[in-house]
Design a protein around this motif. Sequence first.
Motif, PDB file in Angstrom:
ATOM      1  N   UNK A  60       0.860  -1.179   0.000  1.00  0.00           N
ATOM      2  CA  UNK A  60       0.000   0.000   0.000  1.00  0.00           C
ATOM      3  C   UNK A  60       0.900   1.235   0.000  1.00  0.00           C
ATOM      4  N   UNK A  61       0.772   2.050  -1.042  1.00  0.00           N
ATOM      5  CA  UNK A  61       1.544   3.284  -1.157  1.00  0.00           C
ATOM      6  C   UNK A  61       0.576   4.448  -0.974  1.00  0.00           C
ATOM      7  N   UNK A  62       0.849   5.270   0.016  1.00  0.00           N
ATOM      8  CA  UNK A  62      -0.051   6.360   0.388  1.00  0.00           C
ATOM      9  C   UNK A  62       0.490   7.711  -0.083  1.00  0.00           C
ATOM     10  N   UNK A  63      -0.257   8.366  -0.931  1.00  0.00           N
ATOM     11  CA  UNK A  63      -0.124   9.795  -1.249  1.00  0.00           C
ATOM     12  C   UNK A  63       1.277  10.289  -1.607  1.00  0.00           C
ATOM     13  N   UNK A  64       1.900   9.633  -2.550  1.00  0.00           N
ATOM     14  CA  UNK A  64       3.218  10.068  -3.047  1.00  0.00           C
ATOM     15  C   UNK A  64       2.985  11.089  -4.166  1.00  0.00           C
ATOM     16  N   UNK A  65       2.557  12.281  -3.783  1.00  0.00           N
ATOM     17  CA  UNK A  65       2.047  13.246  -4.744  1.00  0.00           C
ATOM     18  C   UNK A  65       2.969  14.429  -5.001  1.00  0.00           C
ATOM     19  N   UNK A  66       2.881  14.911  -6.227  1.00  0.00           N
ATOM     20  CA  UNK A  66       3.801  15.915  -6.756  1.00  0.00           C
ATOM     21  C   UNK A  66       3.893  17.183  -5.917  1.00  0.00           C
ATOM     22  N   UNK A  67       2.791  17.689  -5.425  1.00  0.00           N
ATOM     23  CA  UNK A  67       2.830  18.950  -4.678  1.00  0.00           C
ATOM     24  C   UNK A  67       3.127  18.754  -3.196  1.00  0.00           C
ATOM     25  N   UNK A 126      13.056  13.396  -1.250  1.00  0.00           N
ATOM     26  CA  UNK A 126      13.750  12.751  -2.369  1.00  0.00           C
ATOM     27  C   UNK A 126      14.121  11.310  -2.013  1.00  0.00           C
ATOM     28  N   UNK A 127      14.620  11.118  -0.806  1.00  0.00           N
ATOM     29  CA  UNK A 127      14.967   9.761  -0.332  1.00  0.00           C
ATOM     30  C   UNK A 127      13.707   8.902  -0.249  1.00  0.00           C
ATOM     31  N   UNK A 128      12.610   9.487   0.199  1.00  0.00           N
ATOM     32  CA  UNK A 128      11.337   8.761   0.267  1.00  0.00           C
ATOM     33  C   UNK A 128      10.947   8.257  -1.113  1.00  0.00           C
ATOM     34  N   UNK A 129      11.029   9.120  -2.104  1.00  0.00           N
ATOM     35  CA  UNK A 129      10.671   8.731  -3.467  1.00  0.00           C
ATOM     36  C   UNK A 129      11.546   7.575  -3.950  1.00  0.00           C
ATOM     37  N   UNK A 130      12.825   7.630  -3.632  1.00  0.00           N
ATOM     38  CA  UNK A 130      13.749   6.557  -4.011  1.00  0.00           C
ATOM     39  C   UNK A 130      13.378   5.233  -3.334  1.00  0.00           C
ATOM     40  N   UNK A 162       3.632   2.240   3.028  1.00  0.00           N
ATOM     41  CA  UNK A 162       4.665   3.255   2.889  1.00  0.00           C
ATOM     42  C   UNK A 162       4.030   4.510   2.308  1.00  0.00           C
ATOM     43  N   UNK A 163       4.745   5.650   2.383  1.00  0.00           N
ATOM     44  CA  UNK A 163       4.255   6.858   1.737  1.00  0.00           C
ATOM     45  C   UNK A 163       4.326   8.098   2.592  1.00  0.00           C
ATOM     46  N   UNK A 164       3.359   9.003   2.369  1.00  0.00           N
ATOM     47  CA  UNK A 164       3.392  10.320   3.006  1.00  0.00           C
ATOM     48  C   UNK A 164       1.979  10.741   3.441  1.00  0.00           C
ATOM     49  N   UNK A 165       1.867  11.599   4.360  1.00  0.00           N
ATOM     50  CA  UNK A 165       2.809  11.898   5.390  1.00  0.00           C
ATOM     51  C   UNK A 165       2.698  10.857   6.484  1.00  0.00           C
ATOM     52  N   UNK A 166       3.830  10.533   7.075  1.00  0.00           N
ATOM     53  CA  UNK A 166       3.912   9.449   8.062  1.00  0.00           C
ATOM     54  C   UNK A 166       2.921   9.616   9.204  1.00  0.00           C
ATOM     55  N   UNK A 192       9.327   1.631   7.724  1.00  0.00           N
ATOM     56  CA  UNK A 192       9.847   2.807   8.415  1.00  0.00           C
ATOM     57  C   UNK A 192      10.785   3.670   7.580  1.00  0.00           C
ATOM     58  N   UNK A 193      11.539   3.066   6.682  1.00  0.00           N
ATOM     59  CA  UNK A 193      12.450   3.870   5.855  1.00  0.00           C
ATOM     60  C   UNK A 193      11.824   4.278   4.531  1.00  0.00           C
ATOM     61  N   UNK A 194      10.503   4.120   4.424  1.00  0.00           N
ATOM     62  CA  UNK A 194       9.780   4.537   3.219  1.00  0.00           C
ATOM     63  C   UNK A 194       8.545   5.346   3.596  1.00  0.00           C
ATOM     64  N   UNK A 195       8.698   6.156   4.657  1.00  0.00           N
ATOM     65  CA  UNK A 195       7.672   7.120   5.062  1.00  0.00           C
ATOM     66  C   UNK A 195       8.379   8.423   5.429  1.00  0.00           C
ATOM     67  N   UNK A 196       7.671   9.525   5.268  1.00  0.00           N
ATOM     68  CA  UNK A 196       8.249  10.826   5.624  1.00  0.00           C
ATOM     69  C   UNK A 196       7.138  11.786   6.007  1.00  0.00           C
ATOM     70  N   UNK A 197       7.536  12.823   6.740  1.00  0.00           N
ATOM     71  CA  UNK A 197       6.653  13.926   7.128  1.00  0.00           C
ATOM     72  C   UNK A 197       7.414  15.230   6.905  1.00  0.00           C
ATOM     73  N   UNK A 198       6.725  16.336   7.046  1.00  0.00           N
ATOM     74  CA  UNK A 198       7.413  17.624   6.916  1.00  0.00           C
ATOM     75  C   UNK A 198       8.436  17.810   8.030  1.00  0.00           C
ATOM     76  N   UNK A 199       8.117  17.318   9.204  1.00  0.00           N
ATOM     77  CA  UNK A 199       9.025  17.440  10.345  1.00  0.00           C
ATOM     78  C   UNK A 199       9.430  16.050  10.832  1.00  0.00           C
ATOM     79  N   UNK A 200      10.714  15.880  11.118  1.00  0.00           N
ATOM     80  CA  UNK A 200      11.245  14.586  11.573  1.00  0.00           C
ATOM     81  C   UNK A 200      10.553  14.115  12.840  1.00  0.00           C
ATOM     82  N   UNK A 201      10.222  15.024  13.738  1.00  0.00           N
ATOM     83  CA  UNK A 201       9.569  14.648  14.993  1.00  0.00           C
ATOM     84  C   UNK A 201       8.197  14.029  14.736  1.00  0.00           C
TER      85      UNK A 201
END
Length: 171
Positions: free
Chosen positions: A3-10, A19-23, A93-97, A119-128
Amino acid sequence: MLVIVDMQARLLPHLDGGERLSERVGTLLRAANLLDVPVVVTEQNPRGLGGTVDALLEELWSAKVVEKHTFDATLAPAFVDALPPAPATLWVAGAEAHVCVLLTVLGLLRLGYRVEYVADAVASRRAQDRAVALERAQQDGARLTTVETAIFGWLGSFRHSRFRDVLALLK
């Protein structure tokens, strides 16, 4: 199922490690395609946030893409319809975590799925926010994993006919 969540251009340019998330998500998608792991992709309000980033589009040939307007994808009937019956294992995996990924993970757990939070394929605007999301997902029953652990789990053995092809993705 992956399941890939919201890997969107904007959205991705605003994420810590976008960038690492996309990779990492791209590696998961390529491996899923090689190993015939079914894939479902969500897009949150694509008219506002754009569709899935171009870098991943060529990997979506076998994926079911679901447009949603809820943060928890399990509240979108088309998403739930695309899933295998519970208690299947789903790698997420995906965004935002801490928003759509976490709320979807919690929804999947409520529906009786086994969830592997990549865990290594999710990201948020802030690391916390990402760190808290990982902790919360684990507290509520998701298992944390990594891209490589997921892929080697799908392979099962170095004797798999696609082992060398998949290994090349990881180098």
